[in-house]
Design an enzyme around this catalytic site. Sequence first.
Site, PDB file in Angstrom:
ATOM      1  N   THR A   1       0.835  -1.196   0.000  1.00 26.11           N
ATOM      2  CA  THR A   1       0.000   0.000   0.000  1.00 26.11           C
ATOM      3  C   THR A   1       0.874   1.252   0.000  1.00 26.11           C
ATOM      4  O   THR A   1       2.095   1.165  -0.158  1.00 26.11           O
ATOM      5  CB  THR A   1      -1.031  -0.053   1.166  1.00 26.11           C
ATOM      6  OG1 THR A   1      -1.929   1.046   1.036  1.00 26.11           O
ATOM      7  CG2 THR A   1      -0.378  -0.003   2.537  1.00 26.11           C
TER       8      THR A   1
ATOM      9  N   LYS B   1       3.582   1.350  -3.877  1.00 21.94           N
ATOM     10  CA  LYS B   1       3.048   0.578  -5.010  1.00 21.94           C
ATOM     11  C   LYS B   1       3.884   0.698  -6.290  1.00 21.94           C
ATOM     12  O   LYS B   1       4.035  -0.270  -7.021  1.00 21.94           O
ATOM     13  CB  LYS B   1       1.603   0.992  -5.301  1.00 21.94           C
ATOM     14  CG  LYS B   1       0.602   0.579  -4.234  1.00 21.94           C
ATOM     15  CD  LYS B   1      -0.797   0.930  -4.706  1.00 21.94           C
ATOM     16  CE  LYS B   1      -1.841   0.611  -3.671  1.00 21.94           C
ATOM     17  NZ  LYS B   1      -3.207   0.812  -4.188  1.00 21.94           N
TER      18      LYS B   1
ATOM     19  N   ASN C   1       0.018  -3.957  -6.210  1.00 20.41           N
ATOM     20  CA  ASN C   1      -0.563  -3.958  -4.860  1.00 20.41           C
ATOM     21  C   ASN C   1      -0.625  -5.344  -4.235  1.00 20.41           C
ATOM     22  O   ASN C   1      -1.018  -5.495  -3.086  1.00 20.41           O
ATOM     23  CB  ASN C   1      -1.959  -3.298  -4.860  1.00 20.41           C
ATOM     24  CG  ASN C   1      -3.038  -4.222  -5.402  1.00 20.41           C
ATOM     25  OD1 ASN C   1      -2.757  -5.159  -6.139  1.00 20.41           O
ATOM     26  ND2 ASN C   1      -4.283  -3.957  -5.036  1.00 20.41           N
TER      27      ASN C   1
ATOM     28  N   GLY D   1     -17.348   3.407  -2.041  1.00 19.15           N
ATOM     29  CA  GLY D   1     -16.025   2.841  -2.278  1.00 19.15           C
ATOM     30  C   GLY D   1     -15.651   1.643  -1.419  1.00 19.15           C
ATOM     31  O   GLY D   1     -14.602   1.029  -1.637  1.00 19.15           O
TER      32      GLY D   1
ATOM     33  N   ASP E   1      -6.507  -3.651  -8.090  1.00 14.87           N
ATOM     34  CA  ASP E   1      -7.385  -2.488  -7.883  1.00 14.87           C
ATOM     35  C   ASP E   1      -8.444  -2.356  -8.985  1.00 14.87           C
ATOM     36  O   ASP E   1      -9.602  -2.026  -8.714  1.00 14.87           O
ATOM     37  CB  ASP E   1      -6.567  -1.194  -7.806  1.00 14.87           C
ATOM     38  CG  ASP E   1      -5.825  -1.073  -6.483  1.00 14.87           C
ATOM     39  OD1 ASP E   1      -6.291  -1.657  -5.484  1.00 14.87           O
ATOM     40  OD2 ASP E   1      -4.773  -0.404  -6.450  1.00 14.87           O
TER      41      ASP E   1
ATOM     42  N   ALA F   1      -5.160   6.157  -8.503  1.00 16.09           N
ATOM     43  CA  ALA F   1      -6.496   5.554  -8.461  1.00 16.09           C
ATOM     44  C   ALA F   1      -7.221   5.771  -9.793  1.00 16.09           C
ATOM     45  O   ALA F   1      -7.946   4.888 -10.270  1.00 16.09           O
ATOM     46  CB  ALA F   1      -7.293   6.145  -7.310  1.00 16.09           C
TER      47      ALA F   1
ATOM     48  N   TYR G   1     -14.226   6.085   0.857  1.00 17.59           N
ATOM     49  CA  TYR G   1     -15.174   5.331   1.698  1.00 17.59           C
ATOM     50  C   TYR G   1     -15.211   5.812   3.142  1.00 17.59           C
ATOM     51  O   TYR G   1     -15.880   5.209   3.986  1.00 17.59           O
ATOM     52  CB  TYR G   1     -14.916   3.811   1.613  1.00 17.59           C
ATOM     53  CG  TYR G   1     -13.505   3.398   1.955  1.00 17.59           C
ATOM     54  CD1 TYR G   1     -12.555   3.230   0.961  1.00 17.59           C
ATOM     55  CD2 TYR G   1     -13.130   3.185   3.275  1.00 17.59           C
ATOM     56  CE1 TYR G   1     -11.263   2.855   1.264  1.00 17.59           C
ATOM     57  CE2 TYR G   1     -11.836   2.803   3.580  1.00 17.59           C
ATOM     58  CZ  TYR G   1     -10.906   2.644   2.576  1.00 17.59           C
ATOM     59  OH  TYR G   1      -9.626   2.279   2.893  1.00 17.59           O
TER      60      TYR G   1
END
Length: 282
Positions: free
Chosen positions: A67, A71, A92, A245, A108, A137, A224
């Site tokens: 994480t 990455k 990841n 999320g 992901d 992301a 999230y």
Amino acid sequence: MILSGKAMVAGVMGWPVSHSRSPRLHGYWLEKHGIDGAYIPMAVPPDKLEQALRALPVLGLRGSNITVPHKETALRICDTVDPLARRIGAVNTIVVGTDGHLQGSNTDAFGLIENLRESSAWQPGDGPAVILGAGGAARSACVALIDAGVETIRIVNRTLTRAEDLAGAMAPACCAVAWDEREEALNGAALVVNTTTLGMTGQPPLEIRLDALPRKATVYDIVYVPLETGLLAAARARGNPVVDGLGMLLHQARPGFESWFGVRPEVDRELRNFVLGDLRKD
Ligand code: ATR
């Protein structure tokens, strides 16, 4: 769970790692399936990542999740990297091969699309997608949507050059849009994905009027914490389907768990509530 001497061990490397929900999540599945195994947090500073990864086979670990902020560096260290992780530019999930080599992958994009498919009626052929943000992301989201069959993706970012770089790398499906034009970019879209940090607890709100967005478009926020962001609340209020999320976090963990512990785990309501209980303590 009491471990035996044959226990299978995996974990997550990050710096810091104390915020990671992965030990709780994998611990839930280990317990549920009665597996003789453990999943541990490993706080690894950036200048020690290579040493830590090389120690995995030495210590007999099955592998590790990777994480923030490791990455991209992990991708350079792994002995083999699958093509999807290479396109995303980040690893990841690492599996230690039987001969001790490090196999890097990225789950992901899988997590994002599984969550979207499970939680909405959205179909890749429904129309253009809008991605807010152009960081790591956003890159995963682009790859996930392109591979699912989305033909047009508008990448909207505060720093336009980052959106242009990402669109260029993902050509021909993607185009870059300036942040000031984010509201017009929603015109005719079938999906909006927020990959920025805006709307996250402690961050500024995401300011965007949804007037131009068709009411049947799905709105997906990968943030999230909180589970219902301002974006999702506004979308829900005008009747758009919304996806939070948390499901992405849960689904992205499944392939790693299966590789390390030999069982393909499921995401169900009980797991969601279990992880949610922990998030509410924040
Ligand atoms: P990650 O790799 O997790 O996606 P990141 O690379 O830091 O994280 O990306 C964060 C995203 O949120 C970026 O798209 C960033 O925009 P910039 O590329 O212009 O930095 C976006 N972001 C963060 N704060 C923002 C703000 N106040 N307004 C608009 N966008 C913002």
